[in-house]
Motif scaffolding. Structure first.
Motif, PDB file in Angstrom:
ATOM      1  N   THR A   1       0.834  -1.206   0.000  1.00 27.46           N
ATOM      2  CA  THR A   1       0.000   0.000   0.000  1.00 27.46           C
ATOM      3  C   THR A   1       0.866   1.251   0.000  1.00 27.46           C
ATOM      4  OG1 THR A   1      -1.556  -1.250   1.356  1.00 27.46           O
ATOM      5  CG2 THR A   1      -1.916   1.109   1.199  1.00 27.46           C
ATOM      6  N   LEU A   2       1.949   1.197   0.762  1.00 29.15           N
ATOM      7  CA  LEU A   2       2.846   2.350   0.860  1.00 29.15           C
ATOM      8  C   LEU A   2       3.609   2.580  -0.443  1.00 29.15           C
ATOM      9  CD1 LEU A   2       4.222   4.597   2.487  1.00 29.15           C
ATOM     10  CD2 LEU A   2       5.820   2.884   3.381  1.00 29.15           C
ATOM     11  N   VAL A   3       4.151   1.519  -1.021  1.00 31.51           N
ATOM     12  CA  VAL A   3       4.897   1.678  -2.275  1.00 31.51           C
ATOM     13  C   VAL A   3       3.980   2.236  -3.364  1.00 31.51           C
ATOM     14  CG1 VAL A   3       6.097   0.459  -4.133  1.00 31.51           C
ATOM     15  CG2 VAL A   3       6.612  -0.091  -1.762  1.00 31.51           C
ATOM     16  N   ALA A   4       2.766   1.720  -3.442  1.00 29.42           N
ATOM     17  CA  ALA A   4       1.829   2.220  -4.449  1.00 29.42           C
ATOM     18  C   ALA A   4       1.499   3.686  -4.187  1.00 29.42           C
ATOM     19  CB  ALA A   4       0.561   1.372  -4.461  1.00 29.42           C
ATOM     20  N   LEU A   5       1.291   4.027  -2.930  1.00 33.33           N
ATOM     21  CA  LEU A   5       0.978   5.419  -2.598  1.00 33.33           C
ATOM     22  C   LEU A   5       2.131   6.343  -2.986  1.00 33.33           C
ATOM     23  CD1 LEU A   5      -0.776   6.769   0.556  1.00 33.33           C
ATOM     24  CD2 LEU A   5       1.359   7.808  -0.167  1.00 33.33           C
ATOM     25  N   LEU A   6       3.352   5.923  -2.661  1.00 35.50           N
ATOM     26  CA  LEU A   6       4.506   6.772  -2.968  1.00 35.50           C
ATOM     27  C   LEU A   6       4.709   6.901  -4.476  1.00 35.50           C
ATOM     28  CD1 LEU A   6       6.962   5.434  -0.225  1.00 35.50           C
ATOM     29  CD2 LEU A   6       5.729   7.613  -0.210  1.00 35.50           C
ATOM     30  N   SER A   7       4.451   5.812  -5.188  1.00 38.94           N
ATOM     31  CA  SER A   7       4.557   5.872  -6.650  1.00 38.94           C
ATOM     32  C   SER A   7       3.513   6.809  -7.226  1.00 38.94           C
ATOM     33  CB  SER A   7       4.382   4.467  -7.239  1.00 38.94           C
ATOM     34  OG  SER A   7       5.303   3.571  -6.675  1.00 38.94           O
ATOM     35  N   ALA A   8       2.313   6.708  -6.680  1.00 39.43           N
ATOM     36  CA  ALA A   8       1.229   7.578  -7.149  1.00 39.43           C
ATOM     37  C   ALA A   8       1.547   9.042  -6.854  1.00 39.43           C
ATOM     38  CB  ALA A   8      -0.079   7.174  -6.465  1.00 39.43           C
TER      39      ALA A   8
END
Lengths: 471, 471
Positions: free
Chosen positions: A152-159
């Motif tokens: 969830t965090l990696v996706a959020l940071l990528s977004a």
């Protein structure tokens, strides 16, 4: 400890764990120790000279076991499963011996290459849309992360990185006021991801089925835009931790398209069920997502940690945090295979795909399906026990391995008291949850070995404690 | 796979890995495969029905081993060590069988309690200041994280939260322009932590000993304050990845006190050496830090992952990301023992302290010291080989297990060519680094079993490749 001594010790340990798992029903599922029990059982410091292996083996029962809550017990119905399996343990032994730290293709090519192929096998097994898989010339692909929290965090940071680039900003602290969205039923790790990244996180009110719907999300987004905030990320959940409810991915996906937002789907628990075709309806709309995550370490017989994450466009992740010092550079890094260090929070990584490989091969697709179906059927057995007792109600429809129930004509406090007594009884272990202010008890089928008799025993204990409480 | 079948398979696997580790010198240290080698060796999808265990065992040599770069080989001198040991493997087997996910004390008390005591044992073993240890009524304590990357990030996020509270801000995207500091020699993961958190990271120019000094840091801070930025976090390194250089902790610590900044010390590699009193001088000034991290999974015989992190005030971490849903609440959470889920990025966690326990007991303090001292002495052996060859120079003083060397009268390109040839030779494996624009070759003593003859063989190969290149 040399090789021959290790062989003897390993045989002892293997015999010990087989005995432990085979006879686990004889142990009290919940530990009874008081906080601080362990320190007095150990010396104040590490020994100066080596201890004997036999003393360590003895200390497992003396020091460790009294304080263990047995997650693999058929009477453990708390949280969600954390399956262990013998093939996964064998894979971990091999991974431990190799001791490769596969941060780049070059650091040990097999580590990256097996993961690439296993993430495709696994993706096919659960019927993922083709765009999420590795394809020559494509941008999709999967990676093994530690947990759904990391995903969830990696996706959020990528977004975040993607949105800031679109806006012409650099990703530093004075960036514009970004806002992310998830359901009020989603896992606490989503809220934490927002905190880590330092962005606003809006909890969208779910409907009466605890499902985040398109119109509610759309309304929240419009209100924020009006306030000058910049929406960028939405997490939808397939199988919430609280009640195993399902967001409407199709509606959410359409809203995220309308506003140009990253859509991440968290199916940490329920994702394993997708190996069975009859549960694929749960992921209708997933084709609209940018990233998808589930945890084989929960319900698919792969030991923790193994959290499976797929992207449609992995470049969005790689571009987000690319730092490339000389000591990590290698000749093949512009090649066909990913350098997984760019896909995750840590740098180092174990050879975790061995676990997926061993498990998928030793169970086969049919074995994994049988495991899921057996657990679902045991949940329905418990559901039926509950339904046959007029003092109870099923709080939320049972679709997979979780049964949410409560005393029908009693308030939250009484239900809380019942659960407290159930856990104090020491026969079974469950945890509660609350949705829209209603307290309920969660019965999750967890252990690989749970059978119909175990479920009867668990239900008998619930009845017994209810009789004691209400009479 | 049932228990009895597993016992047979486990014996096979144990025999296989002992044979692998015992005879690892016979294998080519660096894999020769081309990117994409593995996929054609496997079926296109997981099997429908179970495979045979014997086929999996056969496939290890057929599919995996050709693509393995052997990190445990005595000819592996790349990066830094990633030690494996038999006691740690035994601990992993036990941890795998228990399958507890110890996010809170209640989830399996032994998991938290052993970690608390082991982090104290380990802290004592390396001579950590008392304030970093768990003490009744105190706020210090240690935790096992996945990697130094996670440690640096958690400390940064805690520091950010603390600073924003001091300033009366909430930790969301429109917070004031924070800035963190580290040396231009520090690990790439520090830069990534800044990216994840969305804050500025200033690389302070190190001195001619590749050491970050107080005055340079102070100057950078003053310049930023003048620009309206808000300093909040400094990472000092004990044993950089590039050349194993050392920041001046005392000077840095004093500057961080002057400006009220969080001081984190990253000793990922060098920390293990602190089990030997003669290397404790490297951490003079550590008492001024708020947090300290090193990786037993690098050089202290504990299998990856096991990154040890201590805080002087753990409340700063717990307060930073406290999210507390009902399904994770329990009765003892206000108690004496930590709920480690608040101390880390993921929620789930394995029973990793078993590895520390088994390793500290099976080696004893003296065994661990002997391991470190042996490696340091092997590094000095290699250093002497280099010094005896007038074509070479030692690029940076050798203190621990890393030797940085280069062709003395040649440019970067020629040194790069030499390393390329060395690695292509297949006998040994090293990686390069660069500091202040000078390219050099890193020789790290990595394998637990490296002996004096191995070092001679490695040096002979360097000489051979040098002769071929220069003649």
């Amino acid at each position: 400890m040399e090789g021959e001594e290790f062989k003897v010790a390993a045989k002892e340990m293997v015999d010990y764990i087989v005995d432990y798992l085979t006879n686990i029903r004889e142990r009290r599922v919940v530990s009874e120790v008081e906080p601080g029990y362990l320190r007095p059982l150990l010396p104040h410091a590490a020994p100066d000279t080596p201890d004997q292996w036999k003393d360590i083996m003895t200390d497992i029962e003396r020091v460790i076991m009294p304080g263990v809550t047995h997650w693999q017990s058929p009477y453990f119905h708390a949280y969600y499963p954390a399956n262990v399996s013998y093939p996964a343990i064998l894979a971990d032994v091999l991974s431990d011996a190799l001791g490769t730290i596969g941060f780049s293709w070059n650091a040990s090519p097999a580590c990256t290459e097996l993961e690439v192929v296993m993430m495709d096998w696994l993706g096919q097994l659960i019927g993922l849309p083709q765009e999420f898989l590795f394809t020559p010339g494509g941008t999709g692909g999967g990676v093994i992360l530690s947990t759904a929290s990391e995903a969830t965090l990696v996706a959020l940071l990528s977004a975040r990185s993607k949105k800031l680039k679109e806006l012409g900003h650099t990703p530093i602290s004075d960036h514009p006021p970004l806002v992310a969205y998830t359901s009020d039923q989603s896992h606490s790790s989503v809220e934490r991801a927002g905190m880590f990244a330092g962005v606003r996180l809006r909890l969208v009110t779910s409907d009466e089925q605890f499902s985040m719907r398109g119109p509610a999300l759309r309304q929240a987004i419009l209100a924020d835009i009006k306030e000058g905030l910049i929406p960028f990320y939405v997490v939808g959940t397939v199988g919430t931790t609280s009640a195993c409810s399902y967001d409407n991915l199709k509606e959410i996906g359409e809203v995220t398209r309308e506003f140009g937002l990253w859509f991440h789907v968290d199916a940490a628990y329920a994702g394993s069920a997708l190996v069975c075709e009859e549960f694929r309806y749960l992921m209708i709309g997933l084709e609209l997502a940018q990233s998808f995550n589930f945890n084989p370490h929960k319900w698919l017989l792969v030991n923790f940690d193994c959290s499976a994450m797929w992207y449609k466009n992995s470049n969005d992740v790689v571009d987000a945090f690319n730092v490339d010092p000389l000591y990590l550079k290698h000749e093949n890094q512009e090649g066909l295979l990913p350098d997984y260090r760019h896909w995750q929070i840590p740098l180092g990584r174990r050879f975790r795909s061995l676990k997926l490989w061993f498990v998928m091969r030793m169970y086969g697709k049919q074995g994994l399906q049988a495991h899921i179906r057996r657990h679902v059927s045991l949940a329905h057995q418990f559901e039926n026990h509950v339904k046959e007792d007029s003092r109870f109600e099923i709080f939320f429809p049972v679709t997979l391995g979780l049964v949410c129930f409560r005393l029908k004509n009693e308030d939250n406090a009484m239900n809380e008291k019942l659960l407290k007594n159930i856990n104090a009884g020491g026969v079974v272990h469950m945890v509660p949850s609350k949705a829209k202010d209603v307290y309920f008890i969660r019965f999750a089928v967890c252990s690989v070995d749970t059978n119909s008799d175990d479920v009867k025993i668990s239900w008998k204990e619930v009845k017994k404690q209810t009789d004691l409480l209400l009479n």
